[in-house]
Design a protein around this motif. Structure first.
Motif, short mmCIF file in Angstrom:
data_model
loop_
_atom_site.label_atom_id
_atom_site.label_comp_id
_atom_site.label_asym_id
_atom_site.label_seq_id
_atom_site.Cartn_x
_atom_site.Cartn_y
_atom_site.Cartn_z
N ARG A 138 17.79 6.75 12.95
CA ARG A 138 18.59 5.70 13.60
C ARG A 138 18.09 4.32 13.22
O ARG A 138 18.87 3.43 12.88
CB ARG A 138 18.55 5.89 15.12
CG ARG A 138 19.26 4.79 15.91
CD ARG A 138 19.07 4.96 17.42
NE ARG A 138 17.68 4.82 17.83
CZ ARG A 138 17.09 3.65 18.06
NH1 ARG A 138 17.76 2.51 17.87
NH2 ARG A 138 15.83 3.61 18.47
N ARG A 139 16.78 4.15 13.28
CA ARG A 139 16.19 2.85 12.98
C ARG A 139 16.45 2.43 11.54
O ARG A 139 16.75 1.26 11.26
CB ARG A 139 14.68 2.92 13.23
CG ARG A 139 14.29 2.79 14.69
CD ARG A 139 14.50 1.38 15.19
NE ARG A 139 13.66 1.04 16.31
CZ ARG A 139 13.23 -0.19 16.57
NH1 ARG A 139 13.58 -1.19 15.79
NH2 ARG A 139 12.49 -0.43 17.63
N ILE A 140 16.33 3.37 10.61
CA ILE A 140 16.46 3.02 9.20
C ILE A 140 17.92 2.72 8.85
O ILE A 140 18.22 1.94 7.93
CB ILE A 140 15.88 4.14 8.31
CG1 ILE A 140 15.45 3.58 6.95
CG2 ILE A 140 16.85 5.28 8.12
CD1 ILE A 140 14.22 2.74 7.01
N ARG A 141 18.85 3.31 9.59
CA ARG A 141 20.26 2.95 9.39
C ARG A 141 20.51 1.51 9.83
O ARG A 141 21.29 0.78 9.21
CB ARG A 141 21.18 3.91 10.16
CG ARG A 141 21.29 5.30 9.56
CD ARG A 141 22.47 6.06 10.15
NE ARG A 141 22.36 6.24 11.59
CZ ARG A 141 21.75 7.26 12.17
NH1 ARG A 141 21.20 8.21 11.41
NH2 ARG A 141 21.69 7.36 13.48
N GLU A 142 19.83 1.11 10.91
CA GLU A 142 20.00 -0.25 11.42
C GLU A 142 19.28 -1.28 10.57
O GLU A 142 19.77 -2.39 10.36
CB GLU A 142 19.49 -0.32 12.86
CG GLU A 142 20.26 0.54 13.85
CD GLU A 142 19.57 0.63 15.20
OE1 GLU A 142 18.42 0.14 15.32
OE2 GLU A 142 20.17 1.18 16.14
N LYS A 143 18.07 -0.91 10.08
CA LYS A 143 17.23 -1.83 9.32
C LYS A 143 16.72 -1.11 8.06
O LYS A 143 15.61 -0.57 8.04
CB LYS A 143 16.03 -2.28 10.16
CG LYS A 143 16.39 -2.87 11.50
CD LYS A 143 16.84 -4.31 11.39
CE LYS A 143 17.05 -4.91 12.77
NZ LYS A 143 17.44 -6.34 12.71
N PRO A 144 17.52 -1.07 6.98
CA PRO A 144 17.14 -0.30 5.80
C PRO A 144 15.84 -0.75 5.14
O PRO A 144 15.24 0.03 4.38
CB PRO A 144 18.33 -0.51 4.85
CG PRO A 144 19.48 -0.88 5.74
CD PRO A 144 18.87 -1.64 6.87
#
Length: 238
Positions: free
Chosen positions: A42-48
């Motif tokens: 989830r985090r990496i989708r928001e902040k690649p």
């Protein structure tokens, strides 16, 4: 400065910080691997741009006679973020980090606004960051002062030619979070320091900071963008 409470946070004067790395694995991260992985997705989708490197978490702390003793263990950044996002679910385990409380010759504090690509985009902090393997000495002691100096240079371009660090620390204890602030003083006026940092940020391909704020008094404290430990520290000084 004696210990003081600011909205439930303790602000404590410290003569010394003793930090040691324990080599044991962090059992909570292993036991919660699936939840951590889902949170990281989830985090990496928001902040690649996030990077899953190794950082240090705090597994114990004690303050006695102006000395803070902390013990740390390694964790990947995904587990570290999950610990925060899940509300610090393991009792006694949290985050300990060093911060440069940057102060100008005319008495103002300078803080940076985090870039949108970072995990805390839009928040306003003093320069600092998570402890990592670069801060561990051969004897497993952890160089928090060195971490603060490095982070200040990396985020603002300011080094020993511009700032001088105080000897002691101010600890802000906020539940599982321990912010260790060391004043970094310059003879330059705040506006000159801001211009230097702005010029440094303009030269960087992807700066961690998107801008600089000057805090001269309590009216400049922004509780909507500044974390509680920053607010508590500034209120104890201004």
């Amino acid at each position: 400065m004696p210990a003081r409470a600011h909205n439930g946070l303790r602000v404590v004067a410290l003569r010394r910080v003793e930090a040691v790395l324990e080599r044991e694995p962090w059992a909570w991260a292993r036991e919660n691997h699936a939840r951590i992985a889902a949170n990281w997705d989830r985090r990496i989708r928001e902040k690649p741009a996030l990077f899953n490197g190794i950082v240090l978490i705090c597994v114990s702390r004690a303050v006695e006679d102006g000395v803070l003793a902390v013990r740390l263990r390694e964790a990947d950044y995904a587990s570290f973020l999950a610990m925060h996002d899940f509300g610090f679910p393991e009792p006694g385990v949290g985050n300990c980090f060093g911060v440069a409380a940057l102060r100008s010759g005319d008495g103002a504090y300078l803080l940076g606004e985090m870039g949108a690509h970072t995990a805390n985009g839009g928040k306003v902090y003093f320069p600092g960051g998570s402890l990592d393997r670069n801060d561990v000495r051969p004897d497993d002691s952890v160089d928090i002062a060195g971490s603060v100096e490095r982070e200040l240079l990396e985020e603002t371009g300011l080094g020993p030619d511009t700032v001088t660090f105080d000897a002691g620390w101010t600890g802000v204890l906020d539940g599982p979070r321990i912010a260790l602030l060391r004043e970094a003083r310059s003879d330059l006026p705040a506006e000159v320091m801001k211009a230097r940092i702005d010029a440094f940020l303009a030269r960087e391909a992807e700066p961690e900071l998107s801008g600089i704020r000057i805090v001269r008094g309590r009216a400049d404290i922004d509780i909507d963008t500044m974390p509680a430990y920053i607010v508590a520290f500034l209120e104890s000084r201004l």
